[in-house]
Design a protein around this motif. Structure first.
Motif, mmCIF file in Angstrom:
data_model
loop_
_atom_site.group_PDB
_atom_site.id
_atom_site.type_symbol
_atom_site.label_atom_id
_atom_site.label_comp_id
_atom_site.label_asym_id
_atom_site.label_seq_id
_atom_site.Cartn_x
_atom_site.Cartn_y
_atom_site.Cartn_z
ATOM 1 N N HIS A 1 0.834 -1.200 0.000
ATOM 2 C CA HIS A 1 0.000 0.000 0.000
ATOM 3 C C HIS A 1 0.870 1.253 0.000
ATOM 4 O O HIS A 1 0.634 2.196 -0.777
ATOM 5 C CB HIS A 1 -0.913 -0.019 1.226
ATOM 6 C CG HIS A 1 -1.843 1.157 1.329
ATOM 7 N ND1 HIS A 1 -2.953 1.306 0.538
ATOM 8 C CD2 HIS A 1 -1.818 2.242 2.138
ATOM 9 C CE1 HIS A 1 -3.584 2.430 0.851
ATOM 10 N NE2 HIS A 1 -2.912 3.022 1.818
ATOM 11 N N ALA B 1 1.527 3.726 -3.101
ATOM 12 C CA ALA B 1 1.216 5.153 -3.030
ATOM 13 C C ALA B 1 2.379 5.979 -3.555
ATOM 14 O O ALA B 1 2.182 6.989 -4.250
ATOM 15 C CB ALA B 1 0.894 5.549 -1.594
ATOM 16 N N ARG C 1 -3.170 10.574 -0.455
ATOM 17 C CA ARG C 1 -3.104 9.186 -0.001
ATOM 18 C C ARG C 1 -1.745 8.880 0.617
ATOM 19 O O ARG C 1 -1.652 8.232 1.655
ATOM 20 C CB ARG C 1 -3.378 8.236 -1.161
ATOM 21 C CG ARG C 1 -4.819 8.153 -1.589
ATOM 22 C CD ARG C 1 -5.076 6.945 -2.477
ATOM 23 N NE ARG C 1 -4.340 7.019 -3.727
ATOM 24 C CZ ARG C 1 -4.807 7.605 -4.825
ATOM 25 N NH1 ARG C 1 -5.989 8.178 -4.809
ATOM 26 N NH2 ARG C 1 -4.095 7.613 -5.940
ATOM 27 N N THR D 1 -1.273 10.842 3.955
ATOM 28 C CA THR D 1 -2.135 10.292 5.004
ATOM 29 C C THR D 1 -1.625 8.936 5.468
ATOM 30 O O THR D 1 -1.589 8.650 6.678
ATOM 31 C CB THR D 1 -3.583 10.174 4.498
ATOM 32 O OG1 THR D 1 -4.047 11.457 4.085
ATOM 33 C CG2 THR D 1 -4.497 9.643 5.595
ATOM 34 N N THR E 1 -9.262 8.767 6.986
ATOM 35 C CA THR E 1 -8.830 9.507 5.807
ATOM 36 C C THR E 1 -8.245 10.841 6.242
ATOM 37 O O THR E 1 -8.213 11.177 7.433
ATOM 38 C CB THR E 1 -10.018 9.753 4.868
ATOM 39 O OG1 THR E 1 -10.967 10.592 5.544
ATOM 40 C CG2 THR E 1 -10.675 8.447 4.463
ATOM 41 N N GLU F 1 -8.594 4.784 0.127
ATOM 42 C CA GLU F 1 -8.089 5.031 -1.210
ATOM 43 C C GLU F 1 -8.369 6.460 -1.643
ATOM 44 O O GLU F 1 -8.083 6.866 -2.751
ATOM 45 C CB GLU F 1 -8.711 4.038 -2.209
ATOM 46 C CG GLU F 1 -8.243 2.620 -2.003
ATOM 47 C CD GLU F 1 -6.720 2.523 -2.051
ATOM 48 O OE1 GLU F 1 -6.099 3.108 -2.953
ATOM 49 O OE2 GLU F 1 -6.155 1.861 -1.191
ATOM 50 N N GLY F 2 -8.994 7.198 -0.701
ATOM 51 C CA GLY F 2 -9.041 8.653 -0.789
ATOM 52 C C GLY F 2 -9.471 9.168 -2.113
ATOM 53 O O GLY F 2 -10.595 9.357 -2.427
ATOM 54 N N GLY G 1 -9.032 14.882 0.662
ATOM 55 C CA GLY G 1 -7.622 14.555 0.809
ATOM 56 C C GLY G 1 -6.742 15.776 0.727
ATOM 57 O O GLY G 1 -5.658 15.809 1.278
#
Length: 492
Positions: A279, A283, A336, A339, A428, A475-476, A481
């Protein structure tokens, strides 16, 4: 772009008087130099004078004995004949190790780890894991505890750097061919090949220097919030731990133990949240895809490229050729990434504080020192931002830490850590703005969810359960975001 992306402290100042004090003001030279043309203040270690100049060729030939010219030309030939990927990683490793061998700006040299230091690290990690058992429901993720020298850190983390840097370096390599008119590309094939070889060498030289300088600053394998070392191996660097704690007025045993708590907490998270590594790296790659090369600057380099003056490529790399696209997709990718980094670092911060506060009198002071260290950066990190157009700093670490602490109070340790079960369950960027709203939001009934999934697997349910209900989507990609921008720790 921020000037300090990765989040380590600035190197100690050199003395203000005497010969050493004069060095840092010497234009273009010395390890204290860090001007725009040379973000590190290092040349190619072991090749030429102490500073090495602004490019590897000046370092090779500037102050070299005639007897060494043969070796220099041999290395130049290797650079020009390189046919590997977008970065010459063999060169990067060699230069990183040479940079490590030079020592840090404060004169600290690398050294092999002795038995006493190894034992101290193993005991600190073992005790840290015992304390963390009370602070998190995630079991130990440290199969072994290791004490690394700086050179060993370089060797162990290069595969992760390769994964981070190669995608952007590949874009530069492709752009080098694209800037020429199509009808000229066939005729310019050899020149483009030479430029790509030189580009790989220059990337290798700069990345090698950056990794080598970082090896003099990091205290473990997870300092930037990403798992850089082998899985399940908690690592500390004794020489850097000592340097970190030197001026803190805190017993060294407490410093080592607090840093071991942070390393062990990271290891638990990455070991028992199987999707987290991909993940985070995904990103990074998603953000890199939205970076565009400044083709105007690259066209100038290509148009004026002189095979007898190959340092032009390095100068272009040092000045930076990357611009993030100002698009909704790119902003969402940045949100993303920021965060995700903030959630990892915030969770570690909250869990370590819960474990250390009742047991270490220096817990508050060490926590604040490390927070400030993460919120600022050193000169080595600026070159990573320049080279790959990306900063890896948790801008909202304090917000995320408060949210995780509030979740602990409201839902308990199990309820808090249960959110790591799936990325869609995580807070988020907008949740960091309203932590109370997230903490007290209605929770999913996990037993009912398991029942629904079981029925769906056996064809007894129509449709899929909504995994994102009530918890937002990690997944924003959503406008909220963007709220993560401009809220760095510095402004708190």
């Amino acid at each position: 772009m921020s000037d300090t992306p990765f989040g380590f402290g600035l190197p100690p100042e050199e003395p203000e008087d005497g010969d050493e004090g004069k060095k840092k003001d010497t234009p273009g030279g010395g390890q204290g130099s860090g001007g725009p043309g040379n973000p590190f203040g290092f040349g190619v270690p072991g090749l030429g004078g102490p500073g090495g100049g602004d490019n590897p060729f000046a370092a090779m030939f500037g102050s070299m004995n005639p007897s060494d010219l043969g070796a220099a030309f041999q290395q130049l030939g290797q650079m020009l004949s390189y046919e590997g990927g977008p970065v010459n990683w063999d060169m990067a490793k060699d230069i990183a190790r040479q940079t490590v061998a030079q020592g840090t700006a404060d004169g600290t040299k690398d050294a092999s780890v002795g038995p006493a230091e190894r034992t101290a690290v193993e005991e600190a990690v073992r005790l840290a894991d015992l304390w963390l058992d009370d602070a998190t429901s995630l079991p130990s993720g440290s199969g072994t505890a290791v004490a690394w020298s700086r050179a060993e850190w370089v060797e162990a983390t290069l595969p992760a750097w390769k994964e981070l840097v190669d995608p952007v370096a590949e874009r530069v390599g492709m752009a080098m061919g694209d800037v020429l008119p199509e009808e000229m590309q066939a005729m310019a094939g050899p020149l483009i090949g030479m430029m790509r070889s030189m580009g790989g060498a220059m990337f290798g030289q700069q990345i090698g220097q950056a990794v080598g300088v970082l090896a003099g600053e990091v205290v473990g394998s997870t300092d930037i919030g990403l798992p850089l070392g082998p899985a399940g191996r908690a690592a500390l660097l004794p020489v850097n731990v000592t340097a970190f704690g030197k001026d803190l007025s805190v017993p060294m045993d407490e410093v080592r133990l607090y840093l071991a708590l942070r390393e062990a907490a990271h290891q638990r998270l990455f070991a028992h949240v199987p999707w987290l590594r991909s993940h985070l790296f995904g990103a990074v790659e998603g953000y890199a895809r939205g970076i565009k090369v400044d083709t105007t600057k690259l066209e100038d380099v290509v148009g004026q490229f002189d095979p007898q003056n190959p340092e032009q490529l390095q100068e272009a790399l040092q000045q930076g050729m990357f611009q993030p696209e100002d698009s909704p997709e790119q902003k969402a990718a940045l949100a993303r990434l920021e965060t995700a980094l903030a959630l990892v670092e915030g969770w570690v911060d909250a869990v370590v504080h819960a474990a250390a506060k009742p047991r270490l009198s220096s817990a508050d002071a060490l926590r604040e020192t490390l927070r400030r260290r993460r919120a600022t950066g050193g000169p080595a990190e600026q070159t990573f931002a320049t080279l790959i157009g990306l900063e890896l700093r948790p801008r909202r670490l304090r917000d995320a830490s408060r949210l995780w602490a509030s979740l602990t109070d409201a839902r308990g340790v199990d309820g808090r850590d249960g959110l790591w079960a799936h990325p869609d369950m995580l807070p988020t960027a907008s949740d960091l703005d309203d932590p109370d709203g997230f903490v007290h939001r209605e929770q999913l009934d996990f037993s009912e969810l398991d029942k629904m999934l079981g029925e769906a697997a056996h064809g007894g349910a129509s449709g899929k359960p909504d995994l994102t209900k009530g918890d937002g989507s990690a997944e924003g990609g959503s406008p909220e975001g963007d709220s993560s921008e401009g809220k760095g720790d510095d402004g708190k």
